[in-house]
Design a protein around this motif. Structure first.
Motif, mmCIF file in Angstrom:
data_model
loop_
_atom_site.group_PDB
_atom_site.id
_atom_site.type_symbol
_atom_site.label_atom_id
_atom_site.label_comp_id
_atom_site.label_asym_id
_atom_site.label_seq_id
_atom_site.Cartn_x
_atom_site.Cartn_y
_atom_site.Cartn_z
ATOM 1 N N PRO A 69 0.825 -1.212 0.000
ATOM 2 C CA PRO A 69 0.000 0.000 0.000
ATOM 3 C C PRO A 69 0.857 1.259 0.000
ATOM 4 O O PRO A 69 1.811 1.374 0.768
ATOM 5 N N MET A 70 0.515 2.184 -0.858
ATOM 6 C CA MET A 70 1.267 3.441 -0.931
ATOM 7 C C MET A 70 1.029 4.271 0.328
ATOM 8 O O MET A 70 -0.069 4.265 0.886
ATOM 9 N N PRO A 71 2.049 4.988 0.793
ATOM 10 C CA PRO A 71 1.839 5.880 1.935
ATOM 11 C C PRO A 71 0.798 6.949 1.596
ATOM 12 O O PRO A 71 0.793 7.489 0.487
ATOM 13 N N GLU A 97 -4.071 -0.563 11.366
ATOM 14 C CA GLU A 97 -4.812 0.450 12.113
ATOM 15 C C GLU A 97 -4.114 1.815 12.091
ATOM 16 O O GLU A 97 -4.734 2.837 12.394
ATOM 17 N N TYR A 98 -2.816 1.826 11.737
ATOM 18 C CA TYR A 98 -2.079 3.076 11.659
ATOM 19 C C TYR A 98 -1.953 3.584 10.219
ATOM 20 O O TYR A 98 -1.222 4.534 9.959
ATOM 21 N N GLY A 99 -2.672 2.937 9.292
ATOM 22 C CA GLY A 99 -2.596 3.341 7.892
ATOM 23 C C GLY A 99 -1.220 3.151 7.301
ATOM 24 O O GLY A 99 -0.755 3.981 6.515
ATOM 25 N N ILE A 100 -0.576 2.047 7.638
ATOM 26 C CA ILE A 100 0.802 1.823 7.202
ATOM 27 C C ILE A 100 0.932 1.911 5.686
ATOM 28 O O ILE A 100 0.072 1.436 4.934
ATOM 29 N N GLY A 101 1.984 2.574 5.236
ATOM 30 C CA GLY A 101 2.281 2.673 3.819
ATOM 31 C C GLY A 101 3.671 2.152 3.533
ATOM 32 O O GLY A 101 4.530 2.109 4.422
ATOM 33 N N VAL A 102 3.890 1.753 2.283
ATOM 34 C CA VAL A 102 5.158 1.157 1.878
ATOM 35 C C VAL A 102 5.821 2.016 0.810
ATOM 36 O O VAL A 102 5.214 2.303 -0.233
ATOM 37 N N GLU A 106 9.934 0.932 4.653
ATOM 38 C CA GLU A 106 10.764 0.932 3.451
ATOM 39 C C GLU A 106 11.853 -0.125 3.584
ATOM 40 O O GLU A 106 12.595 -0.130 4.569
ATOM 41 N N GLU A 107 11.926 -1.008 2.604
ATOM 42 C CA GLU A 107 13.011 -1.980 2.586
ATOM 43 C C GLU A 107 14.263 -1.329 2.022
ATOM 44 O O GLU A 107 14.200 -0.558 1.059
ATOM 45 N N LYS A 108 15.402 -1.636 2.619
ATOM 46 C CA LYS A 108 16.704 -1.208 2.131
ATOM 47 C C LYS A 108 17.459 -2.457 1.680
ATOM 48 O O LYS A 108 18.298 -2.995 2.403
ATOM 49 N N PRO A 109 17.137 -2.962 0.476
ATOM 50 C CA PRO A 109 17.752 -4.216 0.035
ATOM 51 C C PRO A 109 19.152 -4.012 -0.524
ATOM 52 O O PRO A 109 19.576 -2.885 -0.809
#
Length: 216
Positions: free
Chosen positions: A36-38, A209-214, A47-50
């Motif tokens: 899901p977009m922020p 519940e916190y509206g997490i975005g990726v 955010e992944e830091k691959p």
């Protein structure tokens, strides 16, 4: 790939050529649409830091500290569970145990760093393991990032017990992870590649519940 021999130790660059596409540990989850977009009201952003460079160092603290300072410009953490970063925040050294440290650097720097450390350390008693391909890092920011962690780990992450500059090995849901607090508004999870998808999906569920975005 390239290899170099130091005494009886042969090292080689495990990072594939740029012509070979790399997929992050979360690529499958992304491809299935679970990202899901922020939004404006997102209280947690993931955010992944691959593809970072992960080196595990083992040996005497005095010998390693001198080498790491000379080569990387960072001193080993002076206290157990300590986390030290360079001025840019891109390179870090973390205490894992009395004779073990985790070094994380931008992707592509790890092989040169390993070789420079081996050259600097010479005949000292030490070990260096390149674990870059087996780990990934997830960053959590936002007003509710701490509350999300409180729902996910057994460790006491209250600021009085988990201040900036501390890093611990924790149980995350039913997996193991390294939890780091590099700055006031940022937390990091260092995950084994095989646990990454599971932990990511847990975070999405616990953070709904916190509206997490990726951020990708």
């Amino acid at each position: 790939m390239s290899d170099i021999t130091y005494g009886k130790v042969a090292t080689f660059d495990t990072r594939p050529a740029t012509s070979i596409p790399m997929e992050s540990p979360l690529s499958v989850a992304y491809h299935r649409g679970s990202a899901p977009m922020p939004a404006q009201d997102s209280q947690v952003v993931l955010e992944e830091k691959p593809f970072l460079g992960h080196l595990i160092l083992r040996g005497g603290a005095i010998v390693l500290d001198e080498a790491v300072r000379d080569v990387l410009g960072i001193s080993l953490p002076g206290q157990p569970l300590g986390l030290a970063l360079d001025a840019s925040g891109e390179r870090s050294v973390q205490w894992l145990s009395p004779d073990e440290w985790l070094v994380i650097v931008p992707g592509g720097e790890e092989f040169e760093l390993e070789n420079r450390l081996r050259e600097k350390l010479g005949d000292a008693h030490f070990a260096i393991l390149n674990g870059s391909g087996g780990q990934t890092l997830i960053e959590l920011t936002g007003d509710k990032a701490l509350e999300l962690l409180m729902k996910s780990v057994t460790y006491d992450v209250h600021p009085s017990n988990f201040p900036v500059g501390k890093a611990v090995s924790v149980q995350f849901a039913k997996a193991s992870a390294i939890l780091r607090h590099p700055s006031e508004d940022r937390f990091e999870l260092v995950l084994r590649r095989s646990f990454a998808d599971y932990c990511y999906r847990w975070l999405l569920d616990a953070g709904e519940e916190y509206g997490i975005g990726v951020t990708r």
